[in-house]
Design an enzyme around this catalytic site. Structure first.
Site, PDB file in Angstrom:
ATOM      1  CE1 TYR A  40      -4.438  -1.704   5.059  1.00 56.13           C
ATOM      2  CE2 TYR A  40      -3.515   0.380   4.329  1.00 56.13           C
ATOM      3  CZ  TYR A  40      -4.055  -0.857   4.034  1.00 56.13           C
ATOM      4  OH  TYR A  40      -4.198  -1.251   2.731  1.00 56.13           O
ATOM      5  CB  SER A 100      -0.862  -0.004   1.266  1.00 55.53           C
ATOM      6  OG  SER A 100      -1.514   1.235   1.435  1.00 55.53           O
TER       7      SER A 100
HETATM    8  O1  NJP Z   1     -10.428  -5.249   0.722  1.00 58.40           O
HETATM    9  P1  NJP Z   1     -11.779  -6.012   1.036  1.00 58.40           P
HETATM   10  P2  NJP Z   1      -9.559  -5.061  -0.619  1.00 58.40           P
HETATM   11  N1  NJP Z   1      -7.992 -14.578   6.653  1.00 58.40           N
HETATM   12  O2  NJP Z   1     -12.140  -5.553   2.391  1.00 58.40           O
HETATM   13  C1  NJP Z   1     -10.044 -11.129   3.513  1.00 58.40           C
HETATM   14  C2  NJP Z   1      -4.919  -3.903   0.037  1.00 58.40           C
HETATM   15  N2  NJP Z   1      -5.123  -2.540  -0.433  1.00 58.40           N
HETATM   16  O3  NJP Z   1      -9.927  -6.027  -1.649  1.00 58.40           O
HETATM   17  O4  NJP Z   1     -12.013 -13.463   5.452  1.00 58.40           O
HETATM   18  C3  NJP Z   1      -8.287 -14.655   5.369  1.00 58.40           C
HETATM   19  O5  NJP Z   1     -12.761  -5.885  -0.058  1.00 58.40           O
HETATM   20  C4  NJP Z   1     -11.524 -10.873   3.410  1.00 58.40           C
HETATM   21  O6  NJP Z   1     -12.255 -12.091   3.419  1.00 58.40           O
HETATM   22  P3  NJP Z   1     -13.047 -12.714   4.704  1.00 58.40           P
HETATM   23  C5  NJP Z   1      -5.512  -4.237   1.380  1.00 58.40           C
HETATM   24  O7  NJP Z   1      -4.732  -3.781   2.460  1.00 58.40           O
HETATM   25  C6  NJP Z   1      -6.360  -2.097  -0.729  1.00 58.40           C
HETATM   26  O8  NJP Z   1      -9.549  -3.641  -0.929  1.00 58.40           O
HETATM   27  O9  NJP Z   1     -14.046 -13.601   4.053  1.00 58.40           O
HETATM   28  N3  NJP Z   1      -8.816 -13.660   4.656  1.00 58.40           N
HETATM   29  C7  NJP Z   1     -11.638 -10.254   2.040  1.00 58.40           C
HETATM   30  O10 NJP Z   1     -11.697 -11.259   1.049  1.00 58.40           O
HETATM   31  C8  NJP Z   1      -5.554  -5.743   1.305  1.00 58.40           C
HETATM   32  O11 NJP Z   1      -4.315  -6.302   1.677  1.00 58.40           O
HETATM   33  C9  NJP Z   1      -6.516  -0.791  -1.182  1.00 58.40           C
HETATM   34  O12 NJP Z   1     -13.623 -11.557   5.459  1.00 58.40           O
HETATM   35  C10 NJP Z   1      -9.066 -12.508   5.303  1.00 58.40           C
HETATM   36  C11 NJP Z   1     -10.317  -9.518   1.900  1.00 58.40           C
HETATM   37  O13 NJP Z   1      -9.430 -10.008   2.936  1.00 58.40           O
HETATM   38  C12 NJP Z   1      -5.824  -6.023  -0.169  1.00 58.40           C
HETATM   39  O14 NJP Z   1      -5.521  -4.804  -0.860  1.00 58.40           O
HETATM   40  C13 NJP Z   1      -5.424   0.048  -1.319  1.00 58.40           C
HETATM   41  C14 NJP Z   1      -8.779 -12.336   6.655  1.00 58.40           C
HETATM   42  C15 NJP Z   1     -10.485  -8.023   2.079  1.00 58.40           C
HETATM   43  O15 NJP Z   1     -11.313  -7.551   1.076  1.00 58.40           O
HETATM   44  C16 NJP Z   1      -7.256  -6.407  -0.492  1.00 58.40           C
HETATM   45  O16 NJP Z   1      -8.116  -5.394   0.000  1.00 58.40           O
HETATM   46  C17 NJP Z   1      -4.176  -0.438  -0.991  1.00 58.40           C
HETATM   47  C18 NJP Z   1      -8.224 -13.432   7.334  1.00 58.40           C
HETATM   48  N4  NJP Z   1      -7.937 -13.365   8.655  1.00 58.40           N
HETATM   49  C19 NJP Z   1      -4.027  -1.736  -0.558  1.00 58.40           C
HETATM   50  N5  NJP Z   1      -9.131 -11.073   7.011  1.00 58.40           N
HETATM   51  C20 NJP Z   1      -7.866  -0.255  -1.533  1.00 58.40           C
HETATM   52  N6  NJP Z   1      -8.942  -1.050  -1.537  1.00 58.40           N
HETATM   53  O17 NJP Z   1      -7.947   0.961  -1.843  1.00 58.40           O
HETATM   54  C21 NJP Z   1      -9.622 -10.484   5.919  1.00 58.40           C
HETATM   55  O18 NJP Z   1      -3.108   0.390  -1.136  1.00 58.40           O
HETATM   56  N7  NJP Z   1      -9.587 -11.344   4.878  1.00 58.40           N
END
Ligand code: NJP
Length: 258
Positions: free
Chosen positions: A160, A147
């Site tokens: 974060y 990020s």
């Molecule tokens: O986020 P979101 P993004 N074990 O909230 C999963 C980075 N990023 O797609 O477990 C396994 O829609 C959760 O699934 P669930 C960001 O930091 C983003 O935007 O079922 N999985 C869901 O599939 C992150 O690293 C932006 O709740 C776990 C997913 O994570 C990545 O992009 C900007 C979990 C989150 O989906 C994906 O984020 C940037 C666990 N313990 C970096 N906890 C941006 N969106 O602007 C959560 O610079 N998940």
């Protein structure tokens, strides 16, 4: 002219694949021929997405996984290798930002939970995938989702920013340890992406990122395309560092208009 990613007969594990960037990545990599393994805690969501990929003629598995649990990640990697015979790409994408709070108002348990997912989740993936890839003639690629917060301080994001800075350093260390055995490790800084995470940021109202107009965010499929690009030799100049979709060179590499 960049090399077209060819993922036929390749296996890709994507964490955080139940929505957002991870879901888009699973769908895109499957469309390029990869056998995709979707991991997240929400079993219903990853099972549904995997079924839709299968219906569209792709190859997919889903395995409910909490990346904060090292044993669960060990099982994810072992099950993938048992089912498909290999592991060519790991996308360490699972991540959390919520709850967003200033340090003085923060709860240590919630703060630590973000660290467990954002840092230790990536470490667990590296730890279990690197030996498998190093043992394959063709090696493998690992993409850690980083990020802009790895390089900048934002109010309310202490957990974060700290976690993404740590992921950036993990990428560099993993590259130094593994590139000699054919394992390619990258970070990927996507810029702001229209996902649930940006909805949570907007709802917090805390720092300037929460004020960015929704139309300014890119769609998750651009991040998916960047991940596919990182599997090609054209990406080698970014080995061990963060490839960024916020800079012109990165955007041009994946065909994004500036
Ligand atoms: O986020 P979101 P993004 N074990 O909230 C999963 C980075 N990023 O797609 O477990 C396994 O829609 C959760 O699934 P669930 C960001 O930091 C983003 O935007 O079922 N999985 C869901 O599939 C992150 O690293 C932006 O709740 C776990 C997913 O994570 C990545 O992009 C900007 C979990 C989150 O989906 C994906 O984020 C940037 C666990 N313990 C970096 N906890 C941006 N969106 O602007 C959560 O610079 N998940």
């Amino acid at each position: 002219m960049t090399t077209c990613p060819d993922l036929n007969n390749k296996t890709a594990v994507i964490t955080g694949a139940s929505r957002g960037i991870g879901e888009a990545t699973a769908r895109h990599l499957a469309s390029l021929g990869a056998h995709v393994v979707l991991a997240a805690r929400s079993a219903d969501a990853i099972n549904r997405i995997a079924a839709e990929i299968l219906d569209a003629g792709g190859k997919a598995h889903a395995l409910a996984t909490d990346v904060a649990d090292d044993n669960a990640v060990a099982k994810l990697i072992a099950t993938t290798v048992d089912a498909t015979g290999r592991l060519d790409l790991l996308v360490n994408n699972a991540g959390l930002i919520d709850p967003i709070f200033r340090i003085a108002d923060s709860d240590p348990t919630a703060w630590g939970n973000i660290i467990d997912v954002n840092i230790k989740g990536v470490y667990h993936g590296l730890r279990h995938a690197m030996p498998v890839m190093a043992g394959q003639d063709s090696g493998g690629t690992i993409v850690n989702i980083s990020s802009g917060a790895a390089n900048s301080a934002l109010e309310g994001w202490s957990h974060y920013c700290a976690s993404k800075a740590a992921v950036q350093r993990l990428t560099g260390v993993a590259h130094k340890e593994a590139h000699g055995s054919g394992v390619r490790v990258f970070g990927l800084s996507p810029g702001t992406v229209a996902t649930e995470m940006q909805r949570q940021i907007r709802a917090s109202g805390i720092n300037p990122v929460s004020q960015i107009p929704w139309e300014s965010h890119i769609t998750p499929d651009w991040v998916a395309k960047a991940i596919a690009f990182l599997t090609t030799p054209d990406a080698d100049k970014w080995l061990g560092t963060d490839f960024s979709l916020k800079v012109e060179e990165g955007r041009a590499a994946v065909g994004m208009a500036s």
